[in-house]
Design an enzyme around this catalytic site. Structure first.
Site, PDB file in Angstrom:
ATOM      1  N   ARG A  38       0.658  -1.482   0.129  1.00 34.77           N
ATOM      2  CA  ARG A  38       0.115   0.074   0.214  1.00 34.77           C
ATOM      3  C   ARG A  38       0.607   1.791   0.042  1.00 34.77           C
ATOM      4  O   ARG A  38       0.569   1.870  -0.496  1.00 34.77           O
ATOM      5  CB  ARG A  38      -0.850  -0.596   0.952  1.00 34.77           C
ATOM      6  CG  ARG A  38      -1.502   0.970   1.199  1.00 34.77           C
ATOM      7  CD  ARG A  38      -2.528   0.720   2.368  1.00 34.77           C
ATOM      8  NE  ARG A  38      -3.954   2.151   2.690  1.00 34.77           N
ATOM      9  CZ  ARG A  38      -3.835   2.846   3.549  1.00 34.77           C
ATOM     10  NH1 ARG A  38      -3.163   2.716   4.243  1.00 34.77           N
ATOM     11  NH2 ARG A  38      -4.879   3.870   3.781  1.00 34.77           N
TER      12      ARG A  38
ATOM     13  N   ASP B 231       2.692   6.252  -2.485  1.00 34.96           N
ATOM     14  CA  ASP B 231       3.296   7.365  -2.912  1.00 34.96           C
ATOM     15  C   ASP B 231       3.785   7.345  -4.195  1.00 34.96           C
ATOM     16  O   ASP B 231       4.014   8.675  -5.010  1.00 34.96           O
ATOM     17  CB  ASP B 231       4.983   6.088  -2.663  1.00 34.96           C
ATOM     18  CG  ASP B 231       6.435   7.075  -2.925  1.00 34.96           C
ATOM     19  OD1 ASP B 231       6.359   8.455  -3.028  1.00 34.96           O
ATOM     20  OD2 ASP B 231       6.953   6.327  -3.370  1.00 34.96           O
TER      21      ASP B 231
ATOM     22  N   VAL C  66       0.730  10.343  -6.250  1.00 35.02           N
ATOM     23  CA  VAL C  66       2.107  11.527  -5.412  1.00 35.02           C
ATOM     24  C   VAL C  66       3.425  11.901  -5.292  1.00 35.02           C
ATOM     25  O   VAL C  66       4.036  10.969  -5.181  1.00 35.02           O
ATOM     26  CB  VAL C  66       1.072  12.153  -3.891  1.00 35.02           C
ATOM     27  CG1 VAL C  66       0.944  13.203  -3.411  1.00 35.02           C
ATOM     28  CG2 VAL C  66      -0.548  11.243  -3.539  1.00 35.02           C
TER      29      VAL C  66
ATOM     30  N   GLY D 156       4.195  10.779  -8.265  1.00 31.86           N
ATOM     31  CA  GLY D 156       4.947  10.017  -8.564  1.00 31.86           C
ATOM     32  C   GLY D 156       5.843   9.154  -7.539  1.00 31.86           C
ATOM     33  O   GLY D 156       5.833   9.856  -6.904  1.00 31.86           O
TER      34      GLY D 156
ATOM     35  N   ASP E 159       8.511   8.570  -5.674  1.00 28.10           N
ATOM     36  CA  ASP E 159       9.475   9.755  -5.327  1.00 28.10           C
ATOM     37  C   ASP E 159      10.011   9.602  -3.827  1.00 28.10           C
ATOM     38  O   ASP E 159      10.291  10.512  -3.211  1.00 28.10           O
ATOM     39  CB  ASP E 159       9.979  10.827  -6.145  1.00 28.10           C
ATOM     40  CG  ASP E 159       8.186  11.567  -5.277  1.00 28.10           C
ATOM     41  OD1 ASP E 159       7.396  11.180  -4.451  1.00 28.10           O
ATOM     42  OD2 ASP E 159       8.329  12.645  -5.645  1.00 28.10           O
TER      43      ASP E 159
ATOM     44  N   GLU F 257       2.481  13.541   3.682  1.00 31.14           N
ATOM     45  CA  GLU F 257       1.947  13.455   2.489  1.00 31.14           C
ATOM     46  C   GLU F 257       1.358  12.749   3.856  1.00 31.14           C
ATOM     47  O   GLU F 257      -0.304  11.402   4.326  1.00 31.14           O
ATOM     48  CB  GLU F 257       1.908  12.436   2.241  1.00 31.14           C
ATOM     49  CG  GLU F 257       2.872  13.462   0.752  1.00 31.14           C
ATOM     50  CD  GLU F 257       3.397  12.964   0.116  1.00 31.14           C
ATOM     51  OE1 GLU F 257       3.037  11.618  -0.327  1.00 31.14           O
ATOM     52  OE2 GLU F 257       3.485  13.547  -0.979  1.00 31.14           O
TER      53      GLU F 257
ATOM     54  N   PRO G  88      -6.824   6.797  -4.801  1.00 38.10           N
ATOM     55  CA  PRO G  88      -8.650   6.608  -5.026  1.00 38.10           C
ATOM     56  C   PRO G  88      -8.941   6.068  -3.597  1.00 38.10           C
ATOM     57  O   PRO G  88      -8.927   5.500  -2.521  1.00 38.10           O
ATOM     58  CB  PRO G  88      -8.466   5.806  -6.211  1.00 38.10           C
ATOM     59  CG  PRO G  88      -7.125   5.923  -6.469  1.00 38.10           C
ATOM     60  CD  PRO G  88      -6.366   6.582  -6.096  1.00 38.10           C
TER      61      PRO G  88
ATOM     62  N   HIS H 252      -5.744  -6.004  -2.225  1.00 38.98           N
ATOM     63  CA  HIS H 252      -6.668  -5.904  -1.545  1.00 38.98           C
ATOM     64  C   HIS H 252      -7.221  -7.368  -1.203  1.00 38.98           C
ATOM     65  O   HIS H 252      -8.323  -7.896  -0.576  1.00 38.98           O
ATOM     66  CB  HIS H 252      -7.789  -4.840  -1.983  1.00 38.98           C
ATOM     67  CG  HIS H 252      -8.258  -3.796  -1.993  1.00 38.98           C
ATOM     68  ND1 HIS H 252      -9.244  -2.880  -2.100  1.00 38.98           N
ATOM     69  CD2 HIS H 252      -7.336  -3.277  -1.585  1.00 38.98           C
ATOM     70  CE1 HIS H 252      -8.527  -1.845  -2.152  1.00 38.98           C
ATOM     71  NE2 HIS H 252      -7.590  -1.759  -1.844  1.00 38.98           N
ATOM     72  N   THR H 253      -6.258  -8.381  -1.623  1.00 40.35           N
ATOM     73  CA  THR H 253      -6.580  -9.926  -1.636  1.00 40.35           C
ATOM     74  C   THR H 253      -5.468 -10.064  -0.345  1.00 40.35           C
ATOM     75  O   THR H 253      -5.618 -10.950   1.206  1.00 40.35           O
ATOM     76  CB  THR H 253      -5.652 -11.140  -2.396  1.00 40.35           C
ATOM     77  OG1 THR H 253      -6.208 -12.492  -2.434  1.00 40.35           O
ATOM     78  CG2 THR H 253      -4.722 -10.485  -2.365  1.00 40.35           C
TER      79      THR H 253
ATOM     80  N   ASP I  92      -3.893 -13.980  -3.661  1.00 38.82           N
ATOM     81  CA  ASP I  92      -4.539 -15.177  -4.330  1.00 38.82           C
ATOM     82  C   ASP I  92      -5.253 -14.276  -5.060  1.00 38.82           C
ATOM     83  O   ASP I  92      -5.873 -13.232  -4.765  1.00 38.82           O
ATOM     84  CB  ASP I  92      -4.832 -16.609  -3.818  1.00 38.82           C
ATOM     85  CG  ASP I  92      -5.850 -16.305  -2.602  1.00 38.82           C
ATOM     86  OD1 ASP I  92      -5.933 -15.030  -2.415  1.00 38.82           O
ATOM     87  OD2 ASP I  92      -5.784 -16.677  -2.152  1.00 38.82           O
TER      88      ASP I  92
END
Length: 348
Positions: free
Chosen positions: A81, A86, A89, A91, A93, A109, A184, A214-215, A274
């Site tokens: 995540r 990173d 926002v 790119g 970096d 941030e 998002p 999100h698995t 998975d």
């Protein structure tokens, strides 16, 4: 989270060898595939960037990530995540790692809505950076550490490997507004999410494939409460959420309070990478609104959900290629930016 600083030499060797072997044996996709590079894609990134300057770079990252994962199974999802937050926002970096510097030049941030009280793993990056500074001083960027740590986290949980193009440099600033507006959100509409991906040069395939991250991992009650009690708190369960699952979630996610209570994004295989996530969506067991709308609001995204649920190999292939593509978003290269000595602050 306090971290143990000492562990057995034998354990280090065993886990390091396992991590490196897993990464090497499964690292197959390279940039390209189902779409063009991410926004700002440049060809100066390449997997062998540190082969001469710091040949042990990937082994060091892999060993620390493996130790962190063994101590805390949630850490793999956290590091994956972190890379996502990173890259969206400014790119890829390492701007997400910067603490407030006290000069007023920028606001960290870490205080943004997507990151506050939820983004974690910074101490793992610190540990990797310290080891690399000892082995190869002022050579390996924090941005590259985040990218490799994300890949290793996926591999350690059973997911695909890929060669990570390297050579990013670290930003001199951060963007709180960018973090608040460009990442998002769980309650965004599908057109909004598609637009945020498109702004980064990522397409529909990238969106649905990367959502499969999100698995593994967890989400907080505050991120999906509106699905249990209605957008206007009218008590109406989201019609696209399995009622039995909603009743189970309500047990620990009340109408008010409990904002930080954690729930597995994929309860069936919480710590295994998975394609179960897509099966959950098909069963109306997607935890977040942004998960379930992939099935309900677009024929194109729905088709991909069905394809990934039916073919884990296809999902793994697309996920790996999309991760490379995301990792190529607007990197700082050449003389731009810097190689931070401490990932939490710019050099002085």
């Amino acid at each position: 989270m306090a971290r143990r600083q000492q562990w057995s030499r034998g354990g280090l060797a065993a886990v390091a060898v396992l991590a490196v072997l897993c990464v090497l044996c499964s690292g197959h996709p390279v940039p390209g595939g189902h779409g063009s590079g991410g926004g700002g894609f440049v060809n100066t990134l390449q997997p062998h960037f540190y082969d001469h300057a710091c040949p042990q770079m990937q082994a060091i990252v892999g060993s620390v990530v493996a130790k962190a994962h063994a101590e805390d199974p949630r850490m793999a999802a956290s590091l994956l995540r972190m890379h996502f937050h990173d890259c969206f926002v400014q790119g890829c970096d390492a701007s997400v790692l910067l603490d407030a510097d006290g000069s007023g030049r920028f606001v960290t941030e870490k205080r943004s809505n997507p990151n506050k009280d939820s983004l974690r793993g910074f101490e793992v990056i610190d540990e990797i950076k310290a080891a690399l500074e000892h082995a190869c001083p002022r050579t390996v960027s924090c941005a590259d550490i985040v990218a490799v740590a994300a890949r290793d986290s996926v591999v350690l949980t059973g997911g695909p490997g890929w060669e990570v193009p390297l050579g990013r440099r670290d930003s001199l600033t951060a963007s709180l507004s960018g973090s608040n507006n460009l990442i998002p959100a769980p309650n965004d509409s599908l057109p909004t999410i598609i637009g945020k991906f498109a702004n980064q040069g990522l397409d529909i395939v990238d969106l649905v494939a990367l959502s499969g991250g999100h698995t593994i991992g967890d989400s907080r009650c505050v991120s999906f409460r509106q699905r249990l009690y209605g957008q206007n708190n009218n008590g109406q369960v989201d019609r696209t959420l399995n009622p039995a699952y909603a009743a189970e979630l309500r047990g620990r996610c009340p109408r008010s309070g409990g904002d930080q209570n954690l729930f597995a994004l994929d309860p069936a295989s919480q710590f295994r990478f998975d394609n179960q996530y897509y099966h959950n969506i098909l069963a109306m067991d997607g935890l977040l609104s942004s998960d379930e709308i992939l099935l309900t609001q677009s024929r194109q995204t729905m088709g991909l959900v069905h394809r990934y649920a039916a073919d884990q190999g296809l999902f793994f292939d697309h996920f790996a290629k999309s991760m490379v593509k995301m990792g190529n978003i607007s990197p700082l290269t050449g003389s731009a930016g810097e190689i931070r000595h401490n990932c939490r602050r710019v050099n002085h």
